[in-house]
Write a protein that holds these residues in place. Structure first.
Motif, PDB file in Angstrom:
ATOM      1  N   LEU A 144       0.257  29.592   2.486  1.00 24.13           N
ATOM      2  CA  LEU A 144      -0.186  31.396   3.607  1.00 24.13           C
ATOM      3  C   LEU A 144       1.423  31.890   3.588  1.00 24.13           C
ATOM      4  CD1 LEU A 144      -2.712  29.653   6.203  1.00 24.13           C
ATOM      5  CD2 LEU A 144      -3.301  31.425   3.904  1.00 24.13           C
ATOM      6  N   ARG A 145       2.397  31.186   3.742  1.00 19.47           N
ATOM      7  CA  ARG A 145       3.878  32.254   3.864  1.00 19.47           C
ATOM      8  C   ARG A 145       3.735  33.067   2.990  1.00 19.47           C
ATOM      9  NH1 ARG A 145       5.964  26.626   6.088  1.00 19.47           N
ATOM     10  NH2 ARG A 145       6.585  26.612   3.530  1.00 19.47           N
ATOM     11  N   GLU A 146       3.969  32.177   1.637  1.00 28.14           N
ATOM     12  CA  GLU A 146       4.462  33.114   0.291  1.00 28.14           C
ATOM     13  C   GLU A 146       3.882  34.569   0.688  1.00 28.14           C
ATOM     14  OE1 GLU A 146       7.577  32.138  -0.783  1.00 28.14           O
ATOM     15  OE2 GLU A 146       7.008  34.660  -1.717  1.00 28.14           O
ATOM     16  N   ALA A 147       2.105  34.227   0.685  1.00 24.97           N
ATOM     17  CA  ALA A 147       0.912  34.831   0.485  1.00 24.97           C
ATOM     18  C   ALA A 147       1.635  36.102   1.932  1.00 24.97           C
ATOM     19  CB  ALA A 147      -0.208  34.660   1.073  1.00 24.97           C
ATOM     20  N   TRP A 148       1.640  36.256   3.377  1.00 25.11           N
ATOM     21  CA  TRP A 148       2.407  36.885   3.645  1.00 25.11           C
ATOM     22  C   TRP A 148       3.823  37.423   3.864  1.00 25.11           C
ATOM     23  CZ3 TRP A 148       6.993  37.601   7.234  1.00 25.11           C
ATOM     24  CH2 TRP A 148       6.523  38.000   8.033  1.00 25.11           C
TER      25      TRP A 148
END
Ligand SMILES: *[C@@H]1O[C@H](CO)[C@@H](O)[C@H](O)[C@H]1NC(C)=O
Ligand SMILES: *[C@@H]1O[C@H](CO)[C@@H](O)[C@H](O)[C@H]1NC(C)=O
Ligand SMILES: *[C@@H]1O[C@H](CO)[C@@H](O)[C@H](O)[C@H]1NC(C)=O
Ligand SMILES: *[C@@H]1O[C@H](CO)[C@@H](O)[C@H](O)[C@H]1NC(C)=O
Length: 391
Positions: A110-114
């Motif tokens: 989720l961090r990388e997607a953000w």
């Protein structure tokens, strides 16, 4: 490339599959050079320029900002390409603001997607970077979330700087570093993965552990104490800090007025029984109206410890209220910390808290409030360096 772990490379490719192939929208500016991020250096001198870092909430007021002062404008809740091109024509940066749900911080996916979403947003809109405003509590023992936040900033910072060193990444921190409002952040980590931290030297009464009374939103002693904690306890270079001041105050109903002391209702906030939530935030334009129309004291009182103005007024039913705020006099004393402590600049929440009407009272307030700001504009610095004689 050494910054990226194998996991991150995998994630970037994974997320990249969904974003690749979409063309970047065309440059919205009439001059294509205004679609380039602003250079880090104050041209032509090699000194990184200081900041007047402003938060803008209104789509329309910006034409009346003092563009001789602004160095970075954060567009909060909107994007206006006309403002972007205008800011760039003035040598000022225009950046986005971003936040992430706390529960997403512990997931690398989720961090990388953000991160990829933010980078794409910045590139697609020709912005200069992003200000991250994460204000949730992270408890002392919650290392996973705290480290997730630092990892998020690391990925964002490295990702953007890899594309262009001139991208600016900043993070908003509370007035003091030690778990204010339960925000136990990894200060040194956040400072490493940002160009600077924006210190929100306001809402200093969000947790009042002593006498439950109205007092300053941004007291000079508290503000300096907080800054010194960042510099001394966390060994941050003062140039990693931008001092954020309020262009708003607090309006408190007094449960009891004893002399000038306004006792307020006990409203708890994050484990402390008394807080500024007993009052409400009130912008500079409304404060001015209270002074003009609702109090017989035409000059405010001055608290010499806080170095802040305040005044009491009585509503038509006789009940007392107190308003604590800032004015050019109290703000100038805080802006002076830049020179005294060697900070990277100042900023305010928020630029639109003034009266932007084209009336004499509006013009007067804008002139006084913008006028009190220091001048670090690139053109000023260019002129300054032109003053240096050739040897
Ligand atoms: C947070 O995670 C949820 C999935 O759990 C996702 O739907 C949402 O888009 C994420 N929010 C942000 C801002 O990344
Ligand atoms: C600032 O002054 C007030 C009023 O005397 C005091 O209560 C508070 O503790 C001081 N703050 C700091 C950080 O010294
Ligand atoms: C806060 O208020 C509660 C309930 O009135 C009381 O039990 C508690 O001791 C108070 N806490 C502090 C820190 O004063
Ligand atoms: C402040 O004064 C104005 C103008 O006289 C009046 O309309 C308004 O009700 C007053 N507000 C309060 C809270 O007393």
């Amino acid at each position: 490339m050494s910054h990226y772990s194998i996991m991150n490379i995998f994630l970037m490719v994974f997320v990249g599959c969904f974003t690749m192939g979409e063309a970047r929208p065309p440059c919205p500016c009439s001059d294509p050079k205004f679609c380039q991020p602003i250079n880090n250096l104050g041209s032509p001198s090699d000194v990184p320029r200081r900041e007047v870092f402003i938060f803008s909430l209104s789509k329309t007021n910006w034409k009346l900002y003092d563009w001789d002062k602004v160095t970075t404008v954060v567009m909060v809740g909107y994007y206006n390409p006309e403002l972007l091109c205008y800011a760039h024509s003035k040598g000022a940066r225009a950046v986005a603001i971003a936040n992430i749900p706390k529960s997403n911080l512990t997931s690398p996916v989720l961090r990388e997607a953000w991160i990829q979403k933010e980078i794409k947003y910045i590139q697609d809109n020709y912005l200069d970077g992003v200000n991250v405003d994460f204000e949730d509590a992270i408890e002392k023992d919650d290392d996973k979330t705290r480290d997730g936040l630092t990892a998020l900033m690391k990925g964002l910072y490295n990702g953007l700087k890899h594309l262009n060193q001139n991208y600016q990444v900043t993070f908003d921190v509370p007035w003091a570093p030690y778990c204010i409002d339960g925000r136990c952040f990894d200060i040194n980590g956040l400072a490493t993965y940002t160009d600077f931290l924006f210190v929100m030297s306001y809402d200093e009464r969000s947790q009042i552990p002593y006498e439950c009374i109205a007092w300053a939103n941004s007291a000079i002693n508290t503000t300096k104490f907080g800054l010194m904690q960042y510099i001394q306890k966390y060994s941050l270079e003062p140039s990693r800090l931008v001092l954020g001041v309020p262009w708003y105050g607090y309006h408190y109903p007094c449960e009891k007025l004893v002399g000038n002391k306004c006792y307020i209702k006990k409203v708890p906030f994050r484990d402390v029984n008394c807080s500024d939530a007993a009052g409400r935030e009130i912008n500079q334009d409304t404060i001015r109206d209270f002074l003009l129309y609702n109090t017989t004291t035409k000059t405010p009182l001055w608290d010499d410890i806080a170095k802040s103005p305040y005044f009491t007024y009585h509503a038509t039913d006789g009940s007392p209220y107190q308003i604590w705020y800032d004015n050019p006099r109290s703000l100038t004393l805080k802006y002076d910390f830049v020179d005294q402590l060697g900070l990277h600049g100042v900023g305010m929440w928020n630029a639109d808290a003034l009266d932007y009407s084209l009336t004499p009272v509006g013009e007067k307030q804008r002139k006084e409030m913008w006028g009190a700001l220091p001048n670090y504009s690139p053109r000023k610095q260019e002129n300054d360096s032109n003053d240096i004689p050739d040897i």
